[in-house]
Write an enzyme that holds these catalytic residues in place. Sequence first.
Site, short mmCIF file in Angstrom:
data_model
loop_
_atom_site.label_atom_id
_atom_site.label_comp_id
_atom_site.label_asym_id
_atom_site.label_seq_id
_atom_site.Cartn_x
_atom_site.Cartn_y
_atom_site.Cartn_z
N TYR A 131 -21.60 75.96 -21.08
CA TYR A 131 -22.26 76.79 -20.07
C TYR A 131 -23.49 77.46 -20.67
O TYR A 131 -24.60 77.39 -20.10
CB TYR A 131 -21.27 77.84 -19.56
CG TYR A 131 -21.82 78.79 -18.52
CD1 TYR A 131 -21.77 78.46 -17.17
CD2 TYR A 131 -22.40 80.01 -18.88
CE1 TYR A 131 -22.28 79.34 -16.20
CE2 TYR A 131 -22.90 80.87 -17.94
CZ TYR A 131 -22.84 80.54 -16.60
OH TYR A 131 -23.36 81.39 -15.65
N LYS A 135 -27.65 76.76 -20.05
CA LYS A 135 -28.53 77.88 -19.69
C LYS A 135 -29.68 78.00 -20.69
O LYS A 135 -30.83 78.26 -20.31
CB LYS A 135 -27.73 79.18 -19.64
CG LYS A 135 -26.68 79.26 -18.54
CD LYS A 135 -27.32 79.31 -17.16
CE LYS A 135 -26.28 79.60 -16.09
NZ LYS A 135 -26.86 79.63 -14.74
#
Length: 210
Positions: A131, A135
């Site tokens: 994750y 990002k």
Amino acid sequence: MAVLKSALILGASGLVGRQLLRELLLDDRYESVTCLVRRPLGQHLYHDPNNKLHPVVVDFDALDDYQGYFGVDHIYCCIGTTLKRAGSLKAFRKVDFEYVHVAAQLARAQRAGGFVWISSAGANAQSGNYYLKVKGELENAIMRMPQLPNAAAVRPGVLIGERPNDRRPREKAAALLLQWLRPLLIGRLKKYRAVHPYQVALEMIRHQEF
């Protein structure tokens, strides 16, 4: 007299997007607010006393077809999902990287005045957490994009709030824990504090130039 601005929101039905929409509709500096959404916005989500809102249902897999909407003063991108909801790493990357990256490219092509999107505390392209890795890769890709003025990433910690039709018990538990630990999260740890959606929305607006 100040020149009124036009805004575009992507992801206006999400936790931050809904709050951002409410803020912009009541912000006297904006004369129009266009929202690109997957499905029609429920009227209960907003109060539009000055008839600024222009919702447009689009196919995010064909975002290039809607490039004309990106020729505005300010673009706010609140698109995002979770690994669990996406169902696979590929599907997650499609939403959190590809959709946002295409939006930034369209903002550049249409000469938008500013582009602000939601990243995450701890975003790092070298992270072992997928994750945070995605990002971070997105931040690198957009910030290195030439001729995209006033691009900015907002990096919130865990969000506090109920998401409609999207239960996230682990995220809710984490938010409660971080609220309890808030007095201890100081210095470099301050960025990991749980935050309210309206705080993120106000931070996004702050990054735009008026």
